[in-house]
Write a protein that holds these residues in place. Structure first.
Motif, PDB file in Angstrom:
ATOM      1  N   ALA A 256       6.549  -2.410 -20.645  1.00 58.92           N
ATOM      2  CA  ALA A 256       5.178  -2.216 -21.098  1.00 58.92           C
ATOM      3  C   ALA A 256       4.290  -1.640 -20.002  1.00 58.92           C
ATOM      4  N   ASN A 257       4.779  -1.661 -18.752  1.00 56.87           N
ATOM      5  CA  ASN A 257       3.969  -1.178 -17.633  1.00 56.87           C
ATOM      6  C   ASN A 257       4.865  -0.716 -16.489  1.00 56.87           C
ATOM      7  N   VAL A 258       4.246  -0.146 -15.461  1.00 57.00           N
ATOM      8  CA  VAL A 258       4.973   0.411 -14.327  1.00 57.00           C
ATOM      9  C   VAL A 258       5.830  -0.639 -13.629  1.00 57.00           C
ATOM     10  N   ALA A 259       5.283  -1.842 -13.419  1.00 56.79           N
ATOM     11  CA  ALA A 259       6.016  -2.893 -12.719  1.00 56.79           C
ATOM     12  C   ALA A 259       7.320  -3.235 -13.432  1.00 56.79           C
ATOM     13  N   GLN A 260       7.280  -3.323 -14.746  1.00 57.69           N
ATOM     14  CA  GLN A 260       8.488  -3.654 -15.502  1.00 57.69           C
ATOM     15  C   GLN A 260       9.517  -2.528 -15.430  1.00 57.69           C
ATOM     16  N   LEU A 261       9.062  -1.282 -15.490  1.00 58.74           N
ATOM     17  CA  LEU A 261       9.989  -0.161 -15.369  1.00 58.74           C
ATOM     18  C   LEU A 261      10.654  -0.162 -14.003  1.00 58.74           C
ATOM     19  N   GLN A 262       9.854  -0.328 -12.951  1.00 59.46           N
ATOM     20  CA  GLN A 262      10.409  -0.314 -11.598  1.00 59.46           C
ATOM     21  C   GLN A 262      11.415  -1.435 -11.389  1.00 59.46           C
ATOM     22  N   GLU A 263      11.129  -2.608 -11.955  1.00 58.70           N
ATOM     23  CA  GLU A 263      12.058  -3.724 -11.812  1.00 58.70           C
ATOM     24  C   GLU A 263      13.391  -3.408 -12.483  1.00 58.70           C
ATOM     25  N   GLN A 264      13.366  -2.884 -13.698  1.00 60.05           N
ATOM     26  CA  GLN A 264      14.600  -2.591 -14.412  1.00 60.05           C
ATOM     27  C   GLN A 264      15.418  -1.511 -13.710  1.00 60.05           C
ATOM     28  N   VAL A 265      14.754  -0.496 -13.173  1.00 57.70           N
ATOM     29  CA  VAL A 265      15.461   0.557 -12.448  1.00 57.70           C
ATOM     30  C   VAL A 265      16.029   0.016 -11.141  1.00 57.70           C
TER      31      VAL A 265
ATOM     32  N   GLY B  65       0.772  -1.228   0.000  1.00 54.44           N
ATOM     33  CA  GLY B  65       0.000   0.000   0.000  1.00 54.44           C
ATOM     34  C   GLY B  65       0.804   1.278   0.000  1.00 54.44           C
ATOM     35  N   ARG B  66       2.114   1.210   0.217  1.00 49.45           N
ATOM     36  CA  ARG B  66       2.869   2.453   0.338  1.00 49.45           C
ATOM     37  C   ARG B  66       3.391   2.912  -1.024  1.00 49.45           C
ATOM     38  N   GLU B  67       3.850   4.175  -1.051  1.00 54.71           N
ATOM     39  CA  GLU B  67       4.405   4.710  -2.289  1.00 54.71           C
ATOM     40  C   GLU B  67       5.768   4.085  -2.563  1.00 54.71           C
ATOM     41  N   ASN B  68       6.222   4.215  -3.788  1.00 49.15           N
ATOM     42  CA  ASN B  68       7.526   3.696  -4.219  1.00 49.15           C
ATOM     43  C   ASN B  68       7.648   2.191  -4.050  1.00 49.15           C
ATOM     44  N   ARG B  69       6.518   1.497  -4.055  1.00 51.51           N
ATOM     45  CA  ARG B  69       6.560   0.054  -3.940  1.00 51.51           C
ATOM     46  C   ARG B  69       7.036  -0.552  -5.254  1.00 51.51           C
ATOM     47  N   ILE B  70       7.627  -1.744  -5.156  1.00 47.48           N
ATOM     48  CA  ILE B  70       7.995  -2.493  -6.349  1.00 47.48           C
ATOM     49  C   ILE B  70       7.205  -3.790  -6.314  1.00 47.48           C
ATOM     50  N   GLU B  71       6.337  -3.985  -7.293  1.00 55.86           N
ATOM     51  CA  GLU B  71       5.544  -5.207  -7.363  1.00 55.86           C
ATOM     52  C   GLU B  71       5.762  -5.900  -8.696  1.00 55.86           C
ATOM     53  N   ALA B  72       7.005  -6.118  -9.031  1.00 53.72           N
ATOM     54  CA  ALA B  72       7.342  -6.775 -10.304  1.00 53.72           C
ATOM     55  C   ALA B  72       7.374  -8.287 -10.092  1.00 53.72           C
ATOM     56  N   PHE B  73       6.215  -8.879  -9.893  1.00 52.74           N
ATOM     57  CA  PHE B  73       6.148 -10.303  -9.581  1.00 52.74           C
ATOM     58  C   PHE B  73       6.182 -11.178 -10.821  1.00 52.74           C
ATOM     59  N   ASN B  74       6.749 -12.377 -10.658  1.00 49.56           N
ATOM     60  CA  ASN B  74       6.577 -13.437 -11.647  1.00 49.56           C
ATOM     61  C   ASN B  74       5.265 -14.141 -11.320  1.00 49.56           C
ATOM     62  N   GLN B  75       4.393 -14.312 -12.310  1.00 53.61           N
ATOM     63  CA  GLN B  75       3.146 -15.052 -12.099  1.00 53.61           C
ATOM     64  C   GLN B  75       3.346 -16.494 -12.526  1.00 53.61           C
ATOM     65  N   THR B  76       2.855 -17.418 -11.729  1.00 49.47           N
ATOM     66  CA  THR B  76       3.036 -18.835 -12.025  1.00 49.47           C
ATOM     67  C   THR B  76       1.784 -19.616 -11.657  1.00 49.47           C
ATOM     68  N   ASP B  77       1.654 -20.808 -12.226  1.00 53.69           N
ATOM     69  CA  ASP B  77       0.548 -21.682 -11.819  1.00 53.69           C
ATOM     70  C   ASP B  77       1.053 -22.780 -10.884  1.00 53.69           C
ATOM     71  N   ALA B  78       2.279 -22.603 -10.354  1.00 58.90           N
ATOM     72  CA  ALA B  78       2.784 -23.555  -9.359  1.00 58.90           C
ATOM     73  C   ALA B  78       1.893 -23.504  -8.126  1.00 58.90           C
ATOM     74  N   ALA B  79       1.687 -24.638  -7.506  1.00 61.60           N
ATOM     75  CA  ALA B  79       0.809 -24.721  -6.332  1.00 61.60           C
ATOM     76  C   ALA B  79       1.500 -24.148  -5.100  1.00 61.60           C
TER      77      ALA B  79
END
Length: 199
Positions: free
Chosen positions: A135-144, A6-20
């Protein structure tokens, strides 16, 4: 980006998976078919509280960077471009007469920031960092975030329909290029206390 921080400057560049992944698995390894670590399990998307098909992991590249920051400096080095950003979408494109739906829209530039010094402006659309598409904010934040204050990154952006590049020297949260070192000192009843040095 799944909106769990919920806070500012968060990084949520998650990998999505179907692993249980179920409650209690957070912090566990996410590995590929070669047995290589690719992420640290963090969250699940579930209405029931148990696994229903989607789980998310912090990418191993970010985890490795954090580990080395803590080992080398005692503190995570968070580099910033100094821009307010949001995902490009159809509403933004219509409002500002833009012909792009992918990328990161620059809603504002902080005075004295790395972005301002690099020549970025409001209404620019960032499409790549160091040649890697965002392509989106999460990807930019991860690269930076893979960098440190003082590092230089190449920013590819679109302005007035033209693609341009610039080099930005990243800054820390204090808007300087210095690395942040952890301090073990603290104050107690007006006295500053810290461990005795080894020398």
């Amino acid at each position: 980006n799944i909106g769990i921080l919920g806070r500012e400057n968060r990084i949520e560049a998650f990998n999505q998976t179907d692993a249980a992944v179920n409650p209690g698995n957070s912090g566990g390894a996410l590995v590929n078919l070669k047995g290589e670590l690719i992420g640290i399990n963090t969250a699940i998307a579930s209405r029931t509280g148990s696994y229903v098909g989607y789980s998310f992991a912090v990418p191993a590249t970010l985890v490795e960077k954090v580990i080395w920051d803590l080992k080398d400096y005692g503190s995570v080095q968070r580099p910033l471009l100094g821009i307010r950003i949001q995902d490009m979408n159809a509403d933004l494109a219509k409002e500002y007469n833009l012909d792009m739906l992918r990328g990161v829209y620059v809603a504002g530039v902080t005075s004295g920031s790395a972005a301002e010094e690099a020549g970025l402006e409001t209404n620019d659309i960032v499409v790549a960092i160091d040649g890697k598409p965002v392509a989106n904010v999460a990807q930019l934040q991860e690269q930076v975030a893979l960098n440190r204050p003082g590092d230089k990154v190449t920013v590819t952006y679109v302005r007035d329909g033209k693609t341009k590049t610039t080099e930005a020297k990243l800054k820390n949260i204090l808007n300087t290029t210095e690395l942040v070192t952890a301090s073990s000192a603290f104050e107690l009843e007006g006295a500053k206390i810290e461990p005795v040095s080894k020398t």
